[in-house]
Design a protein around this motif. Sequence first.
Motif, PDB file in Angstrom:
ATOM      1  N   MET A  66     -30.070 -16.194 -37.291  1.00  0.00           N
ATOM      2  CA  MET A  66     -30.836 -16.423 -36.020  1.00  0.00           C
ATOM      3  C   MET A  66     -29.852 -15.776 -35.087  1.00  0.00           C
ATOM      4  O   MET A  66     -28.522 -15.828 -35.005  1.00  0.00           O
TER       5      MET A  66
ATOM      6  N   HIS B 249     -35.607 -12.991 -33.314  1.00  0.00           N
ATOM      7  CA  HIS B 249     -34.634 -14.138 -33.199  1.00  0.00           C
ATOM      8  C   HIS B 249     -34.233 -14.689 -34.108  1.00  0.00           C
ATOM      9  O   HIS B 249     -33.061 -15.435 -34.284  1.00  0.00           O
ATOM     10  N   TYR B 250     -35.102 -14.632 -35.223  1.00  0.00           N
ATOM     11  CA  TYR B 250     -34.661 -15.143 -36.468  1.00  0.00           C
ATOM     12  C   TYR B 250     -35.443 -14.750 -37.798  1.00  0.00           C
ATOM     13  O   TYR B 250     -36.432 -14.328 -37.506  1.00  0.00           O
ATOM     14  N   ILE B 251     -34.993 -14.871 -38.843  1.00  0.00           N
ATOM     15  CA  ILE B 251     -35.470 -14.305 -40.218  1.00  0.00           C
ATOM     16  C   ILE B 251     -35.106 -15.124 -41.158  1.00  0.00           C
ATOM     17  O   ILE B 251     -33.860 -15.577 -41.106  1.00  0.00           O
TER      18      ILE B 251
ATOM     19  N   LYS C 120     -40.084 -15.088 -43.375  1.00  0.00           N
ATOM     20  CA  LYS C 120     -40.549 -15.429 -42.027  1.00  0.00           C
ATOM     21  C   LYS C 120     -39.787 -14.956 -41.032  1.00  0.00           C
ATOM     22  O   LYS C 120     -38.379 -14.983 -41.112  1.00  0.00           O
ATOM     23  N   LYS C 121     -40.329 -14.442 -40.005  1.00  0.00           N
ATOM     24  CA  LYS C 121     -39.829 -14.144 -38.761  1.00  0.00           C
ATOM     25  C   LYS C 121     -40.518 -14.054 -37.447  1.00  0.00           C
ATOM     26  O   LYS C 121     -41.780 -14.267 -37.586  1.00  0.00           O
ATOM     27  N   ASP C 122     -39.931 -14.130 -36.526  1.00  0.00           N
ATOM     28  CA  ASP C 122     -40.690 -14.389 -35.199  1.00  0.00           C
ATOM     29  C   ASP C 122     -40.688 -13.106 -34.786  1.00  0.00           C
ATOM     30  O   ASP C 122     -40.313 -11.966 -34.806  1.00  0.00           O
ATOM     31  N   LYS C 123     -41.800 -12.652 -33.699  1.00  0.00           N
ATOM     32  CA  LYS C 123     -42.024 -11.427 -33.311  1.00  0.00           C
ATOM     33  C   LYS C 123     -40.883 -10.824 -32.071  1.00  0.00           C
ATOM     34  O   LYS C 123     -40.755  -9.616 -32.011  1.00  0.00           O
ATOM     35  N   ASP C 124     -40.047 -11.752 -31.744  1.00  0.00           N
ATOM     36  CA  ASP C 124     -39.144 -11.223 -30.883  1.00  0.00           C
ATOM     37  C   ASP C 124     -37.868 -10.936 -31.775  1.00  0.00           C
ATOM     38  O   ASP C 124     -36.991 -10.385 -31.090  1.00  0.00           O
TER      39      ASP C 124
ATOM     40  N   TYR D 235     -41.167 -24.474 -36.540  1.00  0.00           N
ATOM     41  CA  TYR D 235     -41.739 -23.325 -37.254  1.00  0.00           C
ATOM     42  C   TYR D 235     -41.567 -23.409 -38.798  1.00  0.00           C
ATOM     43  O   TYR D 235     -42.327 -23.029 -39.545  1.00  0.00           O
TER      44      TYR D 235
ATOM     45  N   GLN E 113     -37.784 -25.378 -31.425  1.00  0.00           N
ATOM     46  CA  GLN E 113     -39.216 -24.357 -31.784  1.00  0.00           C
ATOM     47  C   GLN E 113     -38.908 -23.880 -33.209  1.00  0.00           C
ATOM     48  O   GLN E 113     -39.786 -23.834 -33.988  1.00  0.00           O
ATOM     49  N   VAL E 114     -37.789 -23.256 -33.568  1.00  0.00           N
ATOM     50  CA  VAL E 114     -37.445 -22.700 -34.694  1.00  0.00           C
ATOM     51  C   VAL E 114     -37.539 -23.822 -35.902  1.00  0.00           C
ATOM     52  O   VAL E 114     -38.327 -23.487 -36.955  1.00  0.00           O
TER      53      VAL E 114
END
Length: 67
Positions: free
Chosen positions: A49, A31-33, A25-29, A66, A62-63
């Motif tokens: 992160m 910031h974390y994986i 899982k990762k965010d589009k920006d 998610y 938020q993280v």
Amino acid sequence: MENRKKAGICNLILDKTDFKPTNIKKDKDGHYITLKGSIQQEDLTNLNMYIPNTGIPRFIKQVVRYL
């Protein structure tokens, strides 16, 4: 052209390591994986992160929601 600072993270895993990923899982920006998988039949979860200097509590909430 705008001069913006950019940041990101990555995970490096040696080719010799017998890592078998099961979920990423990762965010589009960038910031974390999170990496979930196994090494020699042992479950492993790795979270990396990049946390910005401002808005830290909100970002972490938020993280966590998610994930």
